[in-house]
Design a protein around this motif. Structure first.
Motif, PDB file in Angstrom:
ATOM      1  N   SER A 187       0.832  -1.208   0.000  1.00  0.00           N
ATOM      2  CA  SER A 187       0.000   0.000   0.000  1.00  0.00           C
ATOM      3  C   SER A 187       0.864   1.255   0.000  1.00  0.00           C
ATOM      4  N   ILE A 188       1.925   1.249   0.796  1.00  0.00           N
ATOM      5  CA  ILE A 188       2.830   2.401   0.839  1.00  0.00           C
ATOM      6  C   ILE A 188       3.564   2.542  -0.493  1.00  0.00           C
ATOM      7  N   ALA A 189       3.988   1.420  -1.080  1.00  0.00           N
ATOM      8  CA  ALA A 189       4.662   1.467  -2.387  1.00  0.00           C
ATOM      9  C   ALA A 189       3.728   2.050  -3.447  1.00  0.00           C
ATOM     10  N   ASN A 190       2.468   1.649  -3.418  1.00  0.00           N
ATOM     11  CA  ASN A 190       1.495   2.196  -4.365  1.00  0.00           C
ATOM     12  C   ASN A 190       1.317   3.693  -4.171  1.00  0.00           C
ATOM     13  N   ALA A 191       1.238   4.138  -2.936  1.00  0.00           N
ATOM     14  CA  ALA A 191       0.995   5.546  -2.624  1.00  0.00           C
ATOM     15  C   ALA A 191       2.193   6.434  -2.948  1.00  0.00           C
ATOM     16  N   ASN A 192       3.377   5.853  -3.068  1.00  0.00           N
ATOM     17  CA  ASN A 192       4.585   6.647  -3.311  1.00  0.00           C
ATOM     18  C   ASN A 192       5.179   6.420  -4.692  1.00  0.00           C
ATOM     19  N   ALA A 193       4.375   5.941  -5.615  1.00  0.00           N
ATOM     20  CA  ALA A 193       4.740   5.785  -7.024  1.00  0.00           C
ATOM     21  C   ALA A 193       5.847   4.768  -7.276  1.00  0.00           C
ATOM     22  N   CYS A 194       6.114   3.896  -6.325  1.00  0.00           N
ATOM     23  CA  CYS A 194       7.138   2.863  -6.528  1.00  0.00           C
ATOM     24  C   CYS A 194       6.761   1.938  -7.682  1.00  0.00           C
ATOM     25  N   MET A 195       5.453   1.699  -7.816  1.00  0.00           N
ATOM     26  CA  MET A 195       4.979   0.766  -8.828  1.00  0.00           C
ATOM     27  C   MET A 195       5.087   1.339 -10.251  1.00  0.00           C
ATOM     28  N   GLY A 196       5.450   2.586 -10.384  1.00  0.00           N
ATOM     29  CA  GLY A 196       5.685   3.167 -11.695  1.00  0.00           C
ATOM     30  C   GLY A 196       6.967   2.622 -12.331  1.00  0.00           C
ATOM     31  N   CYS A 197       7.905   2.204 -11.488  1.00  0.00           N
ATOM     32  CA  CYS A 197       9.182   1.674 -11.977  1.00  0.00           C
ATOM     33  C   CYS A 197       9.411   0.210 -11.615  1.00  0.00           C
ATOM     34  N   HIS A 198       8.711  -0.281 -10.603  1.00  0.00           N
ATOM     35  CA  HIS A 198       8.894  -1.653 -10.130  1.00  0.00           C
ATOM     36  C   HIS A 198       7.572  -2.406 -10.174  1.00  0.00           C
ATOM     37  N   ALA A 199       7.640  -3.683 -10.444  1.00  0.00           N
ATOM     38  CA  ALA A 199       6.497  -4.590 -10.321  1.00  0.00           C
ATOM     39  C   ALA A 199       6.908  -5.689  -9.351  1.00  0.00           C
ATOM     40  N   VAL A 200       5.949  -6.421  -8.866  1.00  0.00           N
ATOM     41  CA  VAL A 200       6.258  -7.492  -7.926  1.00  0.00           C
ATOM     42  C   VAL A 200       7.070  -8.586  -8.604  1.00  0.00           C
ATOM     43  N   ASP A 201       6.672  -8.997  -9.807  1.00  0.00           N
ATOM     44  CA  ASP A 201       7.238 -10.217 -10.396  1.00  0.00           C
ATOM     45  C   ASP A 201       7.881 -10.059 -11.770  1.00  0.00           C
ATOM     46  N   ARG A 202       8.063  -8.833 -12.231  1.00  0.00           N
ATOM     47  CA  ARG A 202       8.717  -8.646 -13.527  1.00  0.00           C
ATOM     48  C   ARG A 202       9.439  -7.303 -13.557  1.00  0.00           C
ATOM     49  N   LYS A 203      10.491  -7.246 -14.345  1.00  0.00           N
ATOM     50  CA  LYS A 203      11.259  -6.014 -14.499  1.00  0.00           C
ATOM     51  C   LYS A 203      10.429  -4.987 -15.265  1.00  0.00           C
ATOM     52  N   LEU A 204      10.422  -3.778 -14.791  1.00  0.00           N
ATOM     53  CA  LEU A 204       9.847  -2.650 -15.540  1.00  0.00           C
ATOM     54  C   LEU A 204      11.023  -1.730 -15.852  1.00  0.00           C
ATOM     55  N   VAL A 205      10.996  -0.533 -15.340  1.00  0.00           N
ATOM     56  CA  VAL A 205      12.147   0.365 -15.462  1.00  0.00           C
ATOM     57  C   VAL A 205      13.265  -0.146 -14.555  1.00  0.00           C
ATOM     58  N   GLY A 206      12.879  -0.535 -13.359  1.00  0.00           N
ATOM     59  CA  GLY A 206      13.811  -1.106 -12.401  1.00  0.00           C
ATOM     60  C   GLY A 206      13.506  -2.582 -12.204  1.00  0.00           C
ATOM     61  N   PRO A 207      14.280  -3.231 -11.354  1.00  0.00           N
ATOM     62  CA  PRO A 207      14.076  -4.670 -11.124  1.00  0.00           C
ATOM     63  C   PRO A 207      12.750  -4.928 -10.407  1.00  0.00           C
ATOM     64  N   SER A 208      12.271  -6.165 -10.533  1.00  0.00           N
ATOM     65  CA  SER A 208      11.065  -6.534  -9.790  1.00  0.00           C
ATOM     66  C   SER A 208      11.414  -6.615  -8.308  1.00  0.00           C
ATOM     67  N   PHE A 209      10.401  -6.500  -7.479  1.00  0.00           N
ATOM     68  CA  PHE A 209      10.625  -6.634  -6.045  1.00  0.00           C
ATOM     69  C   PHE A 209      11.128  -8.035  -5.711  1.00  0.00           C
ATOM     70  N   GLN A 210      10.672  -9.042  -6.443  1.00  0.00           N
ATOM     71  CA  GLN A 210      11.148 -10.404  -6.205  1.00  0.00           C
ATOM     72  C   GLN A 210      12.615 -10.562  -6.584  1.00  0.00           C
ATOM     73  N   GLN A 211      13.064  -9.874  -7.649  1.00  0.00           N
ATOM     74  CA  GLN A 211      14.482  -9.902  -8.007  1.00  0.00           C
ATOM     75  C   GLN A 211      15.331  -9.251  -6.917  1.00  0.00           C
ATOM     76  N   ILE A 212      14.829  -8.165  -6.363  1.00  0.00           N
ATOM     77  CA  ILE A 212      15.550  -7.481  -5.291  1.00  0.00           C
ATOM     78  C   ILE A 212      15.667  -8.403  -4.083  1.00  0.00           C
ATOM     79  N   ALA A 213      14.569  -9.061  -3.721  1.00  0.00           N
ATOM     80  CA  ALA A 213      14.587  -9.989  -2.579  1.00  0.00           C
ATOM     81  C   ALA A 213      15.598 -11.105  -2.801  1.00  0.00           C
ATOM     82  N   ALA A 214      15.641 -11.642  -4.022  1.00  0.00           N
ATOM     83  CA  ALA A 214      16.585 -12.732  -4.324  1.00  0.00           C
ATOM     84  C   ALA A 214      18.029 -12.245  -4.235  1.00  0.00           C
TER      85      ALA A 214
END
Length: 117
Positions: free
Chosen positions: A36-63
């Motif tokens: 919810s905080i990521a959505n409210a702060n535009a994080c999802m404009g560059c990141h997705a949970v499971d695929r690369k967008l502009v930046g890495p996916s959140f799952q890639q970061i976790a790995a």
């Protein structure tokens, strides 16, 4: 008789709108706080949970940071100050207006693999 039909129709519209709003609120309440905080702060404009967008996916970061005890501090600083070079040439913008608590909540959620619940 027309008046009764009007009242019943009006009640159906009000109940339908309430049910729709309740469903939306329930969905938002089901989302993890970090998401919810990521959505409210535009994080999802560059990141997705499971695929690369502009930046890495959140799952890639976790790995990438799995097992790194310093990861929470590193990523908190990266979100606050921005940075570049770790994932490519496109820099991550700084987020100086996000509170440290909100950043830490998002970082913890990301490091947990960005779970849906």
């Amino acid at each position: 008789m027309k008046r009764v039909g009007f009242i019943v129709s009006s009640a159906a519209v009000v109940l339908g709108a309430w049910a729709s709003a309740a469903g939306t609120s329930a969905f938002a309440a089901d989302a993890p706080r970090g998401q919810s905080i990521a959505n409210a702060n535009a994080c999802m404009g560059c990141h997705a949970v499971d695929r690369k967008l502009v930046g890495p996916s959140f799952q890639q970061i976790a790995a990438k940071y799995k097992g790194d005890a310093q990861a929470p501090a590193k990523l908190t600083r990266k979100v606050k100050d921005g940075g570049s070079g770790v994932w490519g040439m496109i820099p991550m913008p700084a987020h100086p207006s996000m509170s440290d608590a909100d950043i830490r909540t998002v970082v913890d959620w990301v490091l947990a693999g960005a779970p849906a619940k």
